[in-house]
Write a protein that holds these residues in place. Structure first.
Motif, mmCIF file in Angstrom:
data_model
loop_
_atom_site.group_PDB
_atom_site.id
_atom_site.type_symbol
_atom_site.label_atom_id
_atom_site.label_comp_id
_atom_site.label_asym_id
_atom_site.label_seq_id
_atom_site.Cartn_x
_atom_site.Cartn_y
_atom_site.Cartn_z
ATOM 1 N N ASN A 28 -16.671 53.014 -24.805
ATOM 2 C CA ASN A 28 -16.395 53.376 -26.200
ATOM 3 C C ASN A 28 -16.656 52.212 -27.149
ATOM 4 O O ASN A 28 -17.097 52.411 -28.276
ATOM 5 N N MET A 31 -20.414 51.847 -27.560
ATOM 6 C CA MET A 31 -21.007 52.990 -28.249
ATOM 7 C C MET A 31 -21.240 52.718 -29.731
ATOM 8 O O MET A 31 -20.390 52.165 -30.423
ATOM 9 N N ASP A 33 -22.602 54.776 -33.349
ATOM 10 C CA ASP A 33 -22.894 56.058 -34.015
ATOM 11 C C ASP A 33 -22.471 57.270 -33.200
ATOM 12 O O ASP A 33 -23.101 58.325 -33.280
ATOM 13 N N GLY A 34 -21.443 57.137 -32.364
ATOM 14 C CA GLY A 34 -20.936 58.277 -31.613
ATOM 15 C C GLY A 34 -21.809 58.728 -30.457
ATOM 16 O O GLY A 34 -21.605 59.803 -29.913
ATOM 17 N N LYS A 35 -22.776 57.896 -30.068
ATOM 18 C CA LYS A 35 -23.704 58.291 -28.992
ATOM 19 C C LYS A 35 -23.171 57.796 -27.650
ATOM 20 O O LYS A 35 -23.631 56.808 -27.090
ATOM 21 N N LYS A 36 -22.210 58.554 -27.127
ATOM 22 C CA LYS A 36 -21.511 58.139 -25.920
ATOM 23 C C LYS A 36 -22.388 58.222 -24.682
ATOM 24 O O LYS A 36 -22.283 57.375 -23.797
ATOM 25 N N SER A 37 -23.243 59.229 -24.596
ATOM 26 C CA SER A 37 -24.084 59.377 -23.402
ATOM 27 C C SER A 37 -25.037 58.196 -23.267
ATOM 28 O O SER A 37 -25.300 57.729 -22.152
ATOM 29 N N ILE A 38 -25.513 57.679 -24.380
ATOM 30 C CA ILE A 38 -26.392 56.498 -24.345
ATOM 31 C C ILE A 38 -25.588 55.282 -23.911
ATOM 32 O O ILE A 38 -26.046 54.483 -23.082
ATOM 33 N N GLU A 40 -22.908 55.260 -22.043
ATOM 34 C CA GLU A 40 -22.640 55.412 -20.611
ATOM 35 C C GLU A 40 -23.853 55.018 -19.786
ATOM 36 O O GLU A 40 -23.728 54.309 -18.785
#
Length: 156
Positions: A28, A31, A33-38, A40
């Motif tokens: 977190n 991270m 701009d809220g791009k959690k998958s990136i 991760e």
């Protein structure tokens, strides 16, 4: 700070690979701009890169690095009689973790390597070996606390 009541601590869900809440907190903080998958993908890529480079499990290196980064003491400003003193205080375990993660992400982003995966891997390996910018930050904090030890009786 709220004047009415203490803020409610929100708990995070453990991550999918290691089932660890600390890993989720680090992801977190990485991270943007809220791009959690990136975030991760970047973190797990760094874990794989550490395993490739050192032969050790990336998660073990991560835990060791975070343990090495956590500060035991810090200085807090205290105003007494018109003068502001830097008073050394012990750090609560929750704040230790927060500071460690904050310093880790800050100094990871400042590294010169190309790509965030390489930066994270390099900073974690350095911190696990008690070197690197995050460890230097911790040592600077300790030096500041030691220099201001005379004001320790002003504790909160």
């Amino acid at each position: 700070m709220s004047r009415r009541r203490a803020a409610i601590k929100r708990d995070v869900l453990p991550d999918s690979r290691y089932n660890d809440k600390v890993v989720t907190k680090v992801i977190n903080s990485i991270m943007l701009d809220g791009k959690k998958s990136i975030a991760e993908a970047v973190f797990y890529g760094a874990m794989d890169l550490i395993k490739e480079k050192t032969g050790q499990d990336g998660y073990e290196v991560f835990k060791q690095a975070l343990e090495n980064i956590k500060p035991q003491v810090e200085v807090r400003s205290r105003r007494i009689g018109g003068a502001t003193y830097q008073v050394p205080v012990e750090v609560r375990s929750e704040r230790q973790q927060t500071l460690a993660i904050r310093w880790f992400t800050l100094y990871t982003r400042q590294r010169k390597e190309y790509g965030m995966v390489e930066k994270i891997a390099a900073e974690l390996m350095a911190a696990a070996n008690n070197e690197g910018a995050t460890i230097k930050k911790k040592e600077d904090t300790y030096k500041m606390a030691e220099a201001n030890r005379a004001f320790a009786h002003y504790k909160f």
